[in-house]
Structure formats: C-alpha cells, structure tokens
Design an enzyme around this catalytic site. Structure first.
Site, mmCIF file in Angstrom:
data_model
loop_
_atom_site.group_PDB
_atom_site.id
_atom_site.type_symbol
_atom_site.label_atom_id
_atom_site.label_comp_id
_atom_site.label_asym_id
_atom_site.label_seq_id
_atom_site.Cartn_x
_atom_site.Cartn_y
_atom_site.Cartn_z
ATOM 1 C CG ASP A 13 11.520 -7.018 22.212
ATOM 2 O OD1 ASP A 13 10.755 -6.056 22.421
ATOM 3 O OD2 ASP A 13 12.230 -7.119 21.191
ATOM 4 N NE ARG A 18 11.672 -3.834 20.693
ATOM 5 C CZ ARG A 18 12.826 -3.858 20.047
ATOM 6 N NH1 ARG A 18 13.263 -2.752 19.459
ATOM 7 N NH2 ARG A 18 13.545 -4.963 19.991
#
Length: 398
Positions: free
Chosen positions: A328, A330
């Site tokens: 991930d 983000r």
C-alpha cells in the site's frame, strides 16, 4: 528511540551532526547529516572516521544550476535514482581529499560569488541534486538534508555520509541507536520529516467549487491541485463549510477506475463509493474525499499488471510486491490538508482500514468514530477481501 524534528533542527543550527534514518522498506540505513554551512573540517573528519561511507553534498536544484553541475550519467539506472552530479574539487585545493580541503570545497559551493569555473571535475566532493518538493516527492536522504537545511533557514545544502559498522556492513537501527548514544546525537526518521512538512506546509490549492446534482443527491464539489505532483483531487460535500466541532461523516476514497466506473467485481471499491455517498446523503452532512491514488498508489497500468499476476495465482499483496511495490503506497497527508481546508477537525470515518485512521490522525485530525463499510463479498473478490483482512489488517468479517 527517535527525536522530534524540532530538536534535530535546533541541533543542526548549532552546527551539530544528526542521524537520519530512512524507511525500513527502502534502504533501511542511517546517514550522518549536517548543514553544509557548518561542514567544518572537524565535521568532515567525524563523518569519515565514524560513518565510513561516501561523503556527499545534497544541493537544491537552484545551486546545482547556478554552478553548472550536471548529472553524472545520462541514464540513471540506480534503483533509488540518486541524482549524483559529476564530482568536484575547488580549483585551489591540492589533493582535494583531506578534511580541510573537502570542507573548503563545500563552503565554496555555498558562496554566491562562486562560478562554475571555480571547480575542477572530477574531484572528491559528490554533489547530489534534491528533487523539488523534497521528501514529499522522494523520501531519500538527499531530499531530507536539503529540507532540513531550508527548515533551519540555511542555504539549501547539506553534507551526508552513510553509516557503516566496523566490519563494513551497513548500520541498521539497533546499531544506529548505539552510535547516537555514544556520540550524543539526535536521531530522526524521514517518515517523521515527511509528516512534519505536511503539517507545516500547505501543498494543496482550492481551484474551484461547483454545485453538482447526482443520483445520490446534490453535492458541492471542491477541486484541488497538489503543488508537489500536480495531481487533482475532489471533495464531494454536503453541509456548510467550514464544519464546526461536531463530528462529520467522512469517506476518504482512493480512485479505482475499474471498480468505480466500470463495476469491476475484482474489488469492492465501486459498492463502497456508492454506499458512502448514500450514507452521507442520508445524514445530510459529510464529505467524500476522492483521491487520485489509483491501485493503492501504484497507478492504473501497474494495477492492471497486478491483476494479470492475480490471474496466475498471486494475491493482491503478493502481486504488488512482485512488481516491486509495497502492498500500500497511499499517503494521506494531502487528504488531511484538504479536509482541514474544508474545516473538518473531527470526523466519523467510513472505513475498514485501521491504517487509514492512523494515517489521518498522524496529521492532526481527530477521529471520534469508525463507521464500518463492509460490502457483500462476490465470487471474484472474496480472495481479495480475505487478503486485505489477513495481510493488510482490514476490519472485515466473513
């Protein structure tokens, strides 16, 4: 273990050396860092003696351009794209390698009267060009050194040196802690510096707001641009802006073209988006923040490549890793800045992802309640949802 960024800045202003540690998922190493303006012969000698790595001089693009410092190679194939220029010595040095002469060359780099012809190429000082946007653009020691220098009100340049153990291996956090204690040095992480910059610097600009009737109700839509990477983000808002102290229902949704637009069954993004808009409309007050972070930050084409690997048996985490990405990528700093601009301080967050809660709280926002947003599993996304639960810690139940 690690010191606040403010303490590190105070130490740097006093001419002290600090240790900066990067991400364990990147190089996972520590560098000695000092301001270039305080790079005395003693500082250079300390780094050479106790760091044992290559001593480099990170610079802003402006300094590099002024002194005509060009990239060392035309095609940079380094895995982290470290931006070495051609190495230099000041023309008045002899060998250029002594601590005194390396210090002299570094100081000359900062002299506004210096011109390109003052430096010989190659030499024993290795300039590195920091990317504009600093650690918010590239989370490396090069950018960290320049960001720290500028935060100190100094010229945009530093001196860094990788820290090695006596046996020649790279010093990792346990060894770095002992080195910091031995020499009474402040030690920080690039991760904390990134958060410090997001909290200190406004990087989003509200460009436009419109009224938009939708299938879910009428929303006010605010458009933002990110000054660092130029990405555009939007917030769908019901209620009066700025919001007060009462908790606001918020969904922070990362773009998913295949799910949001085309109804893909590989994920639950589209149903989550629609459910969140319906819940905000039912409450009559809230924000859906739509961030352009396709594929958990890896981009559309890479997401499709990850799908290809999933067809071969990889799960969603393994596919990202096989492509060379973290599970991930983000970052919620920009999202937090947009929410602050809308006057959101306290929220009820629609999410199943505890990392999203930690990510937003890390930027000074308060989350009074987590509102679950679990969708019914489909034949083609059940493995995906189970992987998010088992490997990414999502709060799901089957």
């Amino acid at each position: 273990m690690f010191h606040p960024i403010e303490e590190a800045l105070d130490a740097l202003k006093k001419g002290e050396v600090i240790i900066v540690v990067d991400d364990e998922d990147r190089e996972n190493e520590g560098d000695f860092v000092a301001l270039a303006e305080h790079a005395t012969p003693e500082v250079i000698n300390f780094m050479a003696t106790h760091g044992r790595g290559l001593i480099c001089t990170p610079l802003s693009e402006e300094i590099a351009d002024r002194l005509d410092l060009h990239p060392m190679v035309e095609h940079n194939t380094d895995s982290h794209h470290t931006a070495f220029t051609v190495s230099i010595d000041h023309r008045e040095t002899k060998t250029g390698i002594s601590a005194q002469e390396r210090s002299f060359t570094v100081q000359a780099l900062l002299d506004s009267k210096s011109v390109p012809s003052d430096f010989q190429r190659p030499g024993h000082i290795f300039p590195l060009i920091a990317k504009k946007g600093g650690v918010l653009k590239r989370a490396g020691h090069t950018e960290a050194a320049v960001d720290l220098a500028e935060a100190c009100g100094s010229p945009g340049a530093g001196v860094i040196c990788e820290i090695m153990n006596e046996d020649g291996t790279m010093a990792r956090v346990p060894e770095l802690i002992e080195i910091a204690k031995k020499h009474q040095l402040k030690m920080i992480t690039i991760k904390d510096l990134i958060q410090y910059r997001y909290n200190l610097t406004t990087l989003v600009e509200r460009e436009v707001d419109i009224t938009l009737p939708t299938d879910f109700g009428t929303f006010k839509v605010y458009g933002y641009t990110n000054e660092v990477d130029g990405k555009e983000h939007v917030a769908f808002v019901m209620g009066d802006v700025p919001f007060g102290e009462e908790p606001v229902l918020v969904r922070v949704h990362s773009e998913c073209l295949t799910g949001d637009v085309f109804g893909s069954h590989r994920c639950d993004c589209g149903p989550q988006l629609h459910a969140a808009l319906n819940q905000i409309a039912a409450e009559g007050r809230g924000v859906l923040l739509y961030l352009r972070q396709e594929g958990r930050g890896i981009g559309l084409i890479n997401k499709l490549k990850a799908y290809k690997l999933q067809e071969q048996g990889y799960d969603t985490v393994e596919a990202n890793e096989a492509l060379g990405f973290l599970p991930d990528l983000r970052n919620y700093g920009i999202g937090a800045q947009i929410l602050r601009d809308l006057g959101v301080r306290n929220m009820k967050l629609l999410t199943n992802n505890p990392r999203k809660i930690a990510g937003l709280e890390g930027y000074g926002l308060s989350i009074s309640e987590r509102v679950p947003l679990q969708m019914e599993a489909k034949e083609h996304n059940k493995k995906y949802l189970q992987t998010k639960m088992n490997k990414l810690g999502h709060l799901l139940h089957f």
